[in-house]
Scaffold this active site. Structure first.
Site, mmCIF file in Angstrom:
data_model
loop_
_atom_site.group_PDB
_atom_site.id
_atom_site.type_symbol
_atom_site.label_atom_id
_atom_site.label_comp_id
_atom_site.label_asym_id
_atom_site.label_seq_id
_atom_site.Cartn_x
_atom_site.Cartn_y
_atom_site.Cartn_z
ATOM 1 N NE ARG A 206 -8.699 -12.627 -7.914
ATOM 2 C CZ ARG A 206 -9.307 -13.375 -7.116
ATOM 3 N NH1 ARG A 206 -10.646 -12.635 -6.187
ATOM 4 N NH2 ARG A 206 -9.310 -14.426 -7.506
ATOM 5 N N GLY B 103 0.839 -1.134 -0.355
ATOM 6 C CA GLY B 103 0.046 0.525 0.120
ATOM 7 C C GLY B 103 0.215 1.666 0.026
ATOM 8 C CB SER B 104 4.150 2.492 -0.710
ATOM 9 O OG SER B 104 4.841 1.729 -2.481
ATOM 10 C CG ASN B 105 1.835 3.501 -5.939
ATOM 11 O OD1 ASN B 105 2.163 4.395 -6.515
ATOM 12 N ND2 ASN B 105 2.600 2.137 -6.103
ATOM 13 C CD GLU C 249 -13.070 -5.621 -22.070
ATOM 14 O OE1 GLU C 249 -12.690 -5.844 -23.588
ATOM 15 O OE2 GLU C 249 -14.436 -5.012 -21.922
ATOM 16 C CG ASN D 28 -3.345 -0.636 -12.969
ATOM 17 O OD1 ASN D 28 -2.784 -0.482 -11.590
ATOM 18 N ND2 ASN D 28 -2.185 -1.570 -13.806
ATOM 19 C CG HIS E 114 2.616 -2.370 -15.423
ATOM 20 N ND1 HIS E 114 2.835 -3.285 -14.715
ATOM 21 C CD2 HIS E 114 3.637 -2.142 -16.044
ATOM 22 C CE1 HIS E 114 3.290 -4.133 -15.324
ATOM 23 N NE2 HIS E 114 4.209 -3.197 -16.361
HETATM 24 C C1 GRF Z 1 3.685 -0.515 -7.258
HETATM 25 O O1 GRF Z 1 4.462 -1.399 -7.981
HETATM 26 C C2 GRF Z 1 2.689 -0.286 -8.525
HETATM 27 O O2 GRF Z 1 3.727 -0.181 -9.968
HETATM 28 C C3 GRF Z 1 1.845 -1.864 -9.278
HETATM 29 O O3 GRF Z 1 2.293 -2.704 -7.722
HETATM 30 C C4 GRF Z 1 2.767 -2.282 -6.876
HETATM 31 C C5 GRF Z 1 1.851 -1.516 -5.774
HETATM 32 O O4 GRF Z 1 3.027 -1.114 -4.864
HETATM 33 N N1 GRF Z 1 0.935 -2.186 -10.008
HETATM 34 P P1 GRF Z 1 2.018 -1.210 -3.045
HETATM 35 O O5 GRF Z 1 1.213 -1.648 -2.451
HETATM 36 O O6 GRF Z 1 1.037 0.434 -3.800
HETATM 37 O O7 GRF Z 1 3.363 -0.086 -2.319
#
Ligand code: GRF
Length: 202
Positions: A90, A11-13, A141, A106, A108
């Site tokens: 998922r 959950g760092s984002n 999708e 999202n 990535h």
């Molecule tokens: C991040 O690297 C994001 O780009 C990817 O999954 C990771 C999630 O990290 N989709 P966090 O849980 O937000 O720390």
């Protein structure tokens, strides 16, 4: 704008989004954080920020469809206007995406369309690229294949491994994800087919 986050892990984002929201630099309303993993650190982060949480553990459902219906119903009850995936492990089904009448985004950890899917940083190291980065995109999708909203490059050095690269990319993720949400909230993001136009002049 009512936003919900789905996250499976650390959950760092999510934390970076919450930090900006708490600093009054992200003017949205976090109405819920959901997870397919009851042990996700993301749920604790949300609880600490007094955001409603809900777990949809895969072991509680007979199949993916049943789990997705519960998630969709919950998001509808919350009146979600933007769904943010932040390390949600998922892939959303076609049915989910078609029923959701709000945008889904999202992040990535690569410069898409290079290195979609799992372990993007490891893929980048193994390929030997000199530049990688991260991408915020609308979810469609496919696997990490939706229209690109923002991208930010980072250098890849000879001495990097997947962990040092992941750390460098993550710092940038924490900047561009809140920025993308801010732009969407401000109505500055327009989709034109595969292209996403960002209006930064007003
Ligand atoms: C991040 O690297 C994001 O780009 C990817 O999954 C990771 C999630 O990290 N989709 P966090 O849980 O937000 O720390």
């Amino acid at each position: 704008m009512k936003v919900a986050v789905l996250a499976s892990g650390r959950g760092s984002n999510l934390q970076s989004l919450i930090n900006e929201w708490q600093d009054d630099s992200l003017p949205v309303e976090f109405v819920g954080v959901g997870s397919d993993n009851v042990k996700a650190q993301a749920l604790i982060i949300a609880e600490n920020a007094e955001i409603m949480t809900r777990a949809f553990p895969k072991e509680s459902y007979q199949n993916r469809q049943a789990q997705e219906i519960d998630v969709l119903n919950w998001l509808e009850e919350l009146g979600v206007e933007l769904l943010i995936l932040a390390g949600y492990m998922r892939v959303l089904s076609r049915e989910f995406i078609q029923r959701a009448d709000y945008p889904i985004i999202n992040i990535h950890p690569s410069l898409l369309p290079s290195f979609p899917g799992l372990n993007a940083q490891k893929q980048a190291i193994e390929y030997g690229v000199k530049v990688s980065g991260c991408t915020v995109h609308f979810v469609d999708e496919g696997m990490d294949s939706g229209p690109i909203i923002l991208q930010q490059p980072v250098p890849v050095f000879a001495e990097d491994d997947e962990h040092t690269l992941a750390e460098r990319i993550l710092k940038v993720e924490h900047q561009i994800y809140p920025e993308a949400v801010r732009l969407i909230k401000a109505g500055k993001v327009k989709r034109e087919g595969r292209k996403v136009i960002i209006h930064t002049d007003s």
